[in-house]
Scaffold this active site. Structure first.
Site, PDB file in Angstrom:
ATOM      1  CD  GLN A 179      -2.962  -0.734  -0.067  1.00  0.00           C
ATOM      2  OE1 GLN A 179      -3.208   0.460  -0.309  1.00  0.00           O
ATOM      3  NE2 GLN A 179      -3.581  -1.507  -0.400  1.00  0.00           N
ATOM      4  N   GLY A 200       2.275  -4.274  -8.413  1.00  0.00           N
ATOM      5  CA  GLY A 200       1.750  -3.314  -9.404  1.00  0.00           C
ATOM      6  C   GLY A 200       0.459  -2.619  -9.478  1.00  0.00           C
ATOM      7  CB  CYS A 324      -8.715 -10.174   0.282  1.00  0.00           C
ATOM      8  SG  CYS A 324      -7.373  -9.075  -0.641  1.00  0.00           S
TER       9      CYS A 324
HETATM   10  C1  LIG Z   1      -3.254  -5.807  -2.125  1.00  0.00           C
HETATM   11  C2  LIG Z   1      -2.288  -6.194  -1.073  1.00  0.00           C
HETATM   12  C3  LIG Z   1      -1.738  -7.383  -0.862  1.00  0.00           C
HETATM   13  C4  LIG Z   1      -1.778  -8.505  -2.031  1.00  0.00           C
HETATM   14  O1  LIG Z   1      -1.233  -7.950  -3.165  1.00  0.00           O
HETATM   15  P1  LIG Z   1      -1.669  -8.708  -4.627  1.00  0.00           P
HETATM   16  O2  LIG Z   1      -0.895  -8.224  -5.652  1.00  0.00           O
HETATM   17  O3  LIG Z   1      -3.097  -8.337  -4.765  1.00  0.00           O
HETATM   18  O4  LIG Z   1      -1.536 -10.132  -4.066  1.00  0.00           O
HETATM   19  C5  LIG Z   1      -0.865  -7.543   0.108  1.00  0.00           C
HETATM   20  N1  LIG Z   1      -0.763  -6.907   1.046  1.00  0.00           N
HETATM   21  C6  LIG Z   1      -1.338  -5.446   1.261  1.00  0.00           C
HETATM   22  C7  LIG Z   1      -1.245  -4.741   2.257  1.00  0.00           C
HETATM   23  C8  LIG Z   1      -2.292  -5.226   0.189  1.00  0.00           C
HETATM   24  O5  LIG Z   1      -3.037  -3.956   0.163  1.00  0.00           O
END
Ligand SMILES: *Cc1c(COP(=O)(O)O)cnc(C)c1O
Length: 395
Positions: A179, A200, A324
């Site tokens: 993030q 990304g 998620c």
């Molecule tokens: C979105 C997110 C992930 C997972 O990333 P993906 O590329 O969707 O697997 C992991 N950690 C945080 C803090 C996220 O916001």
């Protein structure tokens, strides 16, 4: 009006990313491992992309490993950090309860394998305290994994200080910066970071590509078995178009970091001010240590899900917490870790902005949310029960 305010779930691709990806899809179809000209061409582009990503983090190109997503990077870093510790007989890990499930579920797996994990308290504001960390580090601690900024409440952790403390005590430090990358300045050297995960699609690159930064002195091994790609540490033919797009998006974000941060935090602050006027509402997370685009609120007496559906009808894309977990009806593990009661954590709303949002959109949100909250409360049995013991704030 249509407003996309769910940038913590994923972002729209930037022009920079699309402009880098399109010609790559047309022309750079060679396998970077091939010796012929098409292969070499792809390989040079890959080297460039690696250099760009490294430069944005103040790392060296050989410390960057491209992966399939942020989740993979988290799994890899933590699993390898644990393995390296176990080799020296150290099987204690430190983390916190508001991590992303990519981290929490990896830790749960390691616990089943005999590792011990200490979850530091995050207090009401979601911030890890250095003194808690200092007290938790033991002679057998091998890894500290603490996220840079939280995906539900936007709390930014004191990463540089945490890194310094880990370094002083000789403990490996990983941060899930999914993030943060592209939104906050990051310097892996100055911030004392040994391993860092990024993805990304959280900064206007396509989905399905991420990276792990791993300091060159940390001898991680491959996480999945395969070919010799990524210096033998991550098999699988490199996703050239996606990797190039990610490097371009990252460069673009890093070059406009200051102006984007200023613009996005001004919108965030206006949202927080406006939503705070809703009776029986609270803003979640630290007011001072907060990511530029993240706004998280709880409204007593309503269900977050109904709020989202109504906002969707009004053209506003928001979220109740992490995308998620939205498939489940359990309240967010992050809000519960802040000590929030179940019934209040149910009425949560996350609005996450990017530099593509505008003040007009913020005004529209501020016009819609209070109305929708009020309407839902009029229909809510929980709210009418609350009215038995309090004065009606709408009277
Ligand atoms: C979105 C997110 C992930 C997972 O990333 P993906 O590329 O969707 O697997 C992991 N950690 C945080 C803090 C996220 O916001």
């Amino acid at each position: 009006m249509f407003v996309y305010a769910d940038n913590a779930a994923t972002t729209a691709m930037s022009k920079a990313a699309i402009d880098a990806m399109t010609p790559a899809m047309h022309q750079l179809y060679g396998n970077p491992s091939s010796l012929h000209q098409k292969g070499r061409e792809a390989n040079y582009a890959l080297m460039d992309a690696r250099e760009t990503v490294a430069r944005c983090l103040n790392a060296q190109p050989r410390e960057i490993y491209f992966t399939g997503c942020g989740t993979e990077s988290d799994n890899w870093a933590i699993t390898e950090g644990a393995r390296l510790g176990a080799e020296q007989g150290k099987k204690h890990i430190i983390s916190d309860p508001i991590e992303h499930h990519a981290v929490l579920h990896t830790l749960a797996k390691l616990e089943k394998q005999g590792f011990e994990v200490t979850y530091l308290p995050v207090h009401e504001d979601g911030v890890v305290r250095l003194e808690d960390l200092a007290a938790a580090i033991r002679p057998d601690t091998c890894l500290v994994t603490i996220m840079f900024s939280n995906n539900e409440i936007g709390t930014v952790q004191p990463i540089r200080e945490i890194g310094a403390l880990c370094r002083e005590r000789g403990v490996l430090f990983h941060t899930d910066a999914v993030q943060a990358v592209g939104h906050l300045p990051i310097d892996v050297a100055a911030d004392n970071i040994d391993m860092l995960s990024l993805s990304g699609h959280k900064f206007h690159a396509p989905k399905g590509v991420g990276a792990l930064y791993c300091k060159k002195s940390v001898p991680i091994r491959n996480f999945i078995e395969g070919g010799a790609q990524e210096r033998g540490r991550r098999g699988g033919t490199e996703a050239i178009p996606a990797i190039l797009a990610m490097a371009a998006a990252m460069k673009d974000s890093c070059e406009h970091m200051e102006e984007n941060m200023a613009r996005v935090s001004a919108m965030r602050d206006k949202l927080i001010d406006g939503l705070s006027k809703i009776p029986r509402s609270r803003c979640n997370g630290s007011p001072d240590h907060r990511a530029p685009g993240l706004v998280s609120f709880c409204f007593e007496g309503i269900e977050g899900e109904s709020l989202l559906l109504r906002l969707d009808l009004a053209g506003i894309c928001a979220s109740s917490g992490s995308a998620c977990t939205s498939g489940s009806l359990d309240p967010s593990h992050v809000l519960l870790a802040l000590g929030m009661p179940h019934e209040i954590a149910h009425g949560s709303l996350r609005l996450s902005l990017s530099e593509y949002n505008t003040m007009e959109e913020v005004d529209y949100i501020l016009q819609q949310v209070p109305e929708v909250v009020r309407t839902l409360r009029q229909m809510s049995p929980v709210w009418s029960r609350m009215l038995e013991t309090m004065e009606d704030p709408y009277q």
